[in-house]
Design an enzyme around this catalytic site. Structure first.
Site, PDB file in Angstrom:
ATOM      1  N   LYS A   1      52.617  39.559  38.483  1.00 34.23           N
ATOM      2  CA  LYS A   1      52.702  38.458  39.438  1.00 34.23           C
ATOM      3  C   LYS A   1      51.262  37.988  39.685  1.00 34.23           C
ATOM      4  O   LYS A   1      50.356  38.806  39.838  1.00 34.23           O
ATOM      5  CB  LYS A   1      53.316  38.991  40.742  1.00 34.23           C
ATOM      6  CG  LYS A   1      53.327  38.014  41.885  1.00 34.23           C
ATOM      7  CD  LYS A   1      54.543  37.131  41.852  1.00 34.23           C
ATOM      8  CE  LYS A   1      54.443  36.016  42.893  1.00 34.23           C
ATOM      9  NZ  LYS A   1      55.352  34.890  42.554  1.00 34.23           N
TER      10      LYS A   1
ATOM     11  N   GLU B   1      38.560  49.008  41.725  1.00 33.75           N
ATOM     12  CA  GLU B   1      38.636  47.599  42.123  1.00 33.75           C
ATOM     13  C   GLU B   1      40.031  47.261  42.620  1.00 33.75           C
ATOM     14  O   GLU B   1      41.020  47.610  41.968  1.00 33.75           O
ATOM     15  CB  GLU B   1      38.362  46.682  40.915  1.00 33.75           C
ATOM     16  CG  GLU B   1      36.982  46.757  40.347  1.00 33.75           C
ATOM     17  CD  GLU B   1      36.781  45.739  39.219  1.00 33.75           C
ATOM     18  OE1 GLU B   1      35.641  45.623  38.770  1.00 33.75           O
ATOM     19  OE2 GLU B   1      37.743  45.078  38.791  1.00 33.75           O
TER      20      GLU B   1
ATOM     21  N   ASN C   1      36.239  51.063  37.240  1.00 34.76           N
ATOM     22  CA  ASN C   1      35.008  51.047  36.444  1.00 34.76           C
ATOM     23  C   ASN C   1      34.444  52.450  36.435  1.00 34.76           C
ATOM     24  O   ASN C   1      34.192  53.034  37.486  1.00 34.76           O
ATOM     25  CB  ASN C   1      33.981  50.092  37.045  1.00 34.76           C
ATOM     26  CG  ASN C   1      34.499  48.668  37.081  1.00 34.76           C
ATOM     27  OD1 ASN C   1      35.080  48.203  36.104  1.00 34.76           O
ATOM     28  ND2 ASN C   1      34.331  47.997  38.199  1.00 34.76           N
TER      29      ASN C   1
ATOM     30  N   ARG D   1      31.560  53.592  35.517  1.00 36.37           N
ATOM     31  CA  ARG D   1      30.100  53.581  35.338  1.00 36.37           C
ATOM     32  C   ARG D   1      29.422  53.366  36.695  1.00 36.37           C
ATOM     33  O   ARG D   1      30.084  53.068  37.687  1.00 36.37           O
ATOM     34  CB  ARG D   1      29.723  52.412  34.430  1.00 36.37           C
ATOM     35  CG  ARG D   1      30.170  51.078  35.028  1.00 36.37           C
ATOM     36  CD  ARG D   1      29.664  49.866  34.287  1.00 36.37           C
ATOM     37  NE  ARG D   1      29.906  48.636  35.033  1.00 36.37           N
ATOM     38  CZ  ARG D   1      31.043  47.969  35.057  1.00 36.37           C
ATOM     39  NH1 ARG D   1      32.093  48.383  34.361  1.00 36.37           N
ATOM     40  NH2 ARG D   1      31.159  46.865  35.776  1.00 36.37           N
TER      41      ARG D   1
HETATM   42  C1  MV4 Z   1      44.507  39.061  38.832  1.00 37.42           C
HETATM   43  C2  MV4 Z   1      44.400  37.911  39.650  1.00 37.42           C
HETATM   44  C3  MV4 Z   1      45.529  37.508  40.322  1.00 37.42           C
HETATM   45  N1  MV4 Z   1      46.696  38.170  40.184  1.00 37.42           N
HETATM   46  N2  MV4 Z   1      45.690  39.692  38.738  1.00 37.42           N
HETATM   47  C4  MV4 Z   1      40.114  38.909  37.020  1.00 37.42           C
HETATM   48  C5  MV4 Z   1      39.329  39.981  36.417  1.00 37.42           C
HETATM   49  C6  MV4 Z   1      40.250  41.076  36.124  1.00 37.42           C
HETATM   50  N3  MV4 Z   1      39.668  42.310  36.533  1.00 37.42           N
HETATM   51  C7  MV4 Z   1      41.488  40.774  36.874  1.00 37.42           C
HETATM   52  N4  MV4 Z   1      41.310  39.466  37.462  1.00 37.42           N
HETATM   53  C8  MV4 Z   1      42.291  38.903  38.203  1.00 37.42           C
HETATM   54  N5  MV4 Z   1      43.483  39.538  38.160  1.00 37.42           N
HETATM   55  C9  MV4 Z   1      46.736  39.247  39.391  1.00 37.42           C
HETATM   56  N6  MV4 Z   1      47.908  39.874  39.269  1.00 37.42           N
HETATM   57  C10 MV4 Z   1      43.179  37.272  39.728  1.00 37.42           C
HETATM   58  C11 MV4 Z   1      42.114  37.750  38.997  1.00 37.42           C
HETATM   59  C12 MV4 Z   1      40.911  36.981  39.116  1.00 37.42           C
HETATM   60  C13 MV4 Z   1      39.800  37.496  39.749  1.00 37.42           C
HETATM   61  C14 MV4 Z   1      39.763  38.783  40.230  1.00 37.42           C
HETATM   62  C15 MV4 Z   1      38.651  39.283  40.844  1.00 37.42           C
HETATM   63  C16 MV4 Z   1      37.553  38.481  40.989  1.00 37.42           C
HETATM   64  C17 MV4 Z   1      37.522  37.205  40.498  1.00 37.42           C
HETATM   65  C18 MV4 Z   1      38.643  36.692  39.870  1.00 37.42           C
HETATM   66  C19 MV4 Z   1      38.628  35.400  39.397  1.00 37.42           C
HETATM   67  C20 MV4 Z   1      39.726  34.907  38.777  1.00 37.42           C
HETATM   68  C21 MV4 Z   1      40.871  35.701  38.627  1.00 37.42           C
END
Ligand code: MV4
Length: 447
Positions: free
Chosen positions: A201, A275, A290, A292
């Site tokens: 989602k 995270e 992470n 590290r």
């Molecule tokens: C998501 C999300 C919204 N919903 N998962 C971006 C990096 C990766 N670690 C996972 N990310 C995201 N996963 C769900 N189910 C939105 C992001 C995301 C985001 C997350 C953290 C910091 C910046 C971001 C920028 C765009 C999208």
């Protein structure tokens, strides 16, 4: 304790590790490419070994060359820093086979968290909250459509080998599904050589809040509170702070407990970061771990008054940790100063630094390998300094950051300093009401 640590990295983090090793009475070995022969990490280490030409693949990413440097210098441990080989399970494994301590978790722990489907399955078993989604891999359009229908659009496709935003695709409705799945798979194949995808989602306008943890070799894990990293641009963090303006003590405790559960699920050893995505209803979901030390570990150091590299080296050497969690007693903000032009889409701006003056004073810390006369090579990450300010409150911290940024003189190249100057004056940033979408609406004024 280790006698000699080889630092398999460059730039500010190599310097950062050398400093702590010196304070601990550990000798240091720097490795460097020919592009870095004039670098400070080479000057400040006790020994230095040139391991190849500028290209990362032939230097900082070359396991055989690094192991050769370990052998000729007789180092008994390797510190990987961040980036490069820091989360490369194969490298950790080679170190294990040679009887060299990889300062970090085991190859197996890196592998479990590196594969995002395996990581998520491990979290579900450990009862750590995760975003609703597919049960493992989505193997066909048909299967994906079924899951998406059940959880509701928008959904997000993620590559199991991805992380940090690579190989992700948002799908808004079923008509887009097949096309987005194919695009994501092609991208994942090209980037990771693995096109396995899973579905979640899509959480709209989330905050990125991460919990620092540390585990020893005897099964004890504690948390060191959170960092808020919601100010990001194209999955690159630009500002990090602790405590998060969004958390209260109750949610901090809850997320801290979940992070400890996550780390304990894999018997985690070393410093690590769990995270989370946090939605507007204050619900939080495991995103990635992470394995590290991170760039932004410094904000945690400032608010809990501990040297995290020292703690990391101590647990790697087999020392026990105390059983208590750590809570912020101050407020710290870090801004990343990159050799990039913020007025031209953050395009890289490597080259010769003709003048360099760091801000100073109470509560001001600058971690950098740059100096007047240094040339920023075009081959590596563009971060040239981290400016960390610490004060009693967030408001005072922002004022200190404004003052410190005004003192920063870097001439000869373009940097992100003017971007941060404007950000620190932005009313929304000042209010603390920031999500990962914040920068999409933030407009830099031309100067
Ligand atoms: C998501 C999300 C919204 N919903 N998962 C971006 C990096 C990766 N670690 C996972 N990310 C995201 N996963 C769900 N189910 C939105 C992001 C995301 C985001 C997350 C953290 C910091 C910046 C971001 C920028 C765009 C999208």
């Amino acid at each position: 304790m280790f006698k000699k640590v080889l630092i398999a990295n460059r730039g500010e983090i190599a310097l950062r590790v050398i400093r702590t090793c010196k304070e601990m009475g550990i000798s240091t070995v720097a490795i460097y490419s020919t592009a870095d022969s004039e670098s400070l990490h080479v000057r400040f280490a006790d020994e230095a070994v040139c391991i190849g030409p500028p290209s990362s693949a032939e230097s900082y990413l070359s396991i055989p060359k690094i192991m050769a440097a370990v052998e000729i210098t007789n180092a008994d441990a390797v510190h990987p820093g961040y980036g490069f080989l820091a989360e490369n399970a194969g490298f950790a494994e080679v170190c294990e086979q040679y009887g060299i301590k990889f300062i970090g978790p085991t190859a197996e722990m890196i592998r479990t968290m590196g594969d995002k489907i395996t990581a998520k399955e491990t979290m579900i078993k450990a009862k750590v909250p995760v975003v609703p989604g597919s049960d493992g891999q989505v193997k066909s359009v048909k299967e994906g459509l079924k899951v998406a229908k059940k959880i509701g659009y928008p959904v997000i496709l993620k590559a199991t080998a991805g992380g940090g935003g690579k190989g992700m695709r948002i799908v808004n409705n079923e008509d887009e599904f097949a096309e987005q799945l194919e695009k994501a798979q092609i991208e994942a194949s090209a980037s990771f050589g693995n096109d396995a995808m899973y579905l979640e989602k899509f959480v709209e306008e989330p905050r990125h809040i991460e919990i620092q943890v540390i585990g020893d070799q005897y099964g004890r894990v504690v948390h060191l509170s959170e960092r808020d990293c919601s100010v990001q641009r194209r999955h690159q963090k630009l500002v990090e702070e602790s405590p998060s303006p969004f958390l209260d003590q109750k949610l901090r405790e809850k997320m801290g407990k979940a992070a400890i559960k996550a780390a304990k699920a894999i018997d985690y050893e070393g410093v690590g970061t769990v995270e989370f995505l946090v939605d507007k209803h204050r619900k939080f979901y495991f995103m990635e771990m992470n394995t590290r030390i991170q760039v932004e570990h410094t904000v945690t150091e400032e608010v809990i008054n501990r040297d995290l590299i020292k703690e990391q080296i101590k647990v790697a050497a087999g020392e026990k940790i105390s059983g208590k969690n750590y809570y912020p007693t101050l407020h710290a903000i870090e801004v990343r100063i990159n050799a990039e032009d913020p007025f031209h889409d953050f395009r890289p701006s490597p080259g010769h630094i003709s003048s360099f003056h760091s801000p100073k004073g109470h509560g001001v810390r600058v971690d950098t390998h740059a100096f007047a006369g240094y040339s920023v090579p075009p081959y590596y990450d563009s971060m040239i300094a981290k400016l960390i300010c610490t004060a009693e409150t967030r408001e005072e911290c922002i004022k200190k950051m404004q003052r410190a940024l005004d003192e920063f003189i870097i001439e000869g190249i373009k940097t992100t300093v003017p971007f941060h100057q404007q950000l620190m004056k932005d009313e929304r940033f000042k209010s603390g009401n920031i999500t990962t979408k914040f920068l999409e609406d933030f407009e830099l004024k031309p100067i």
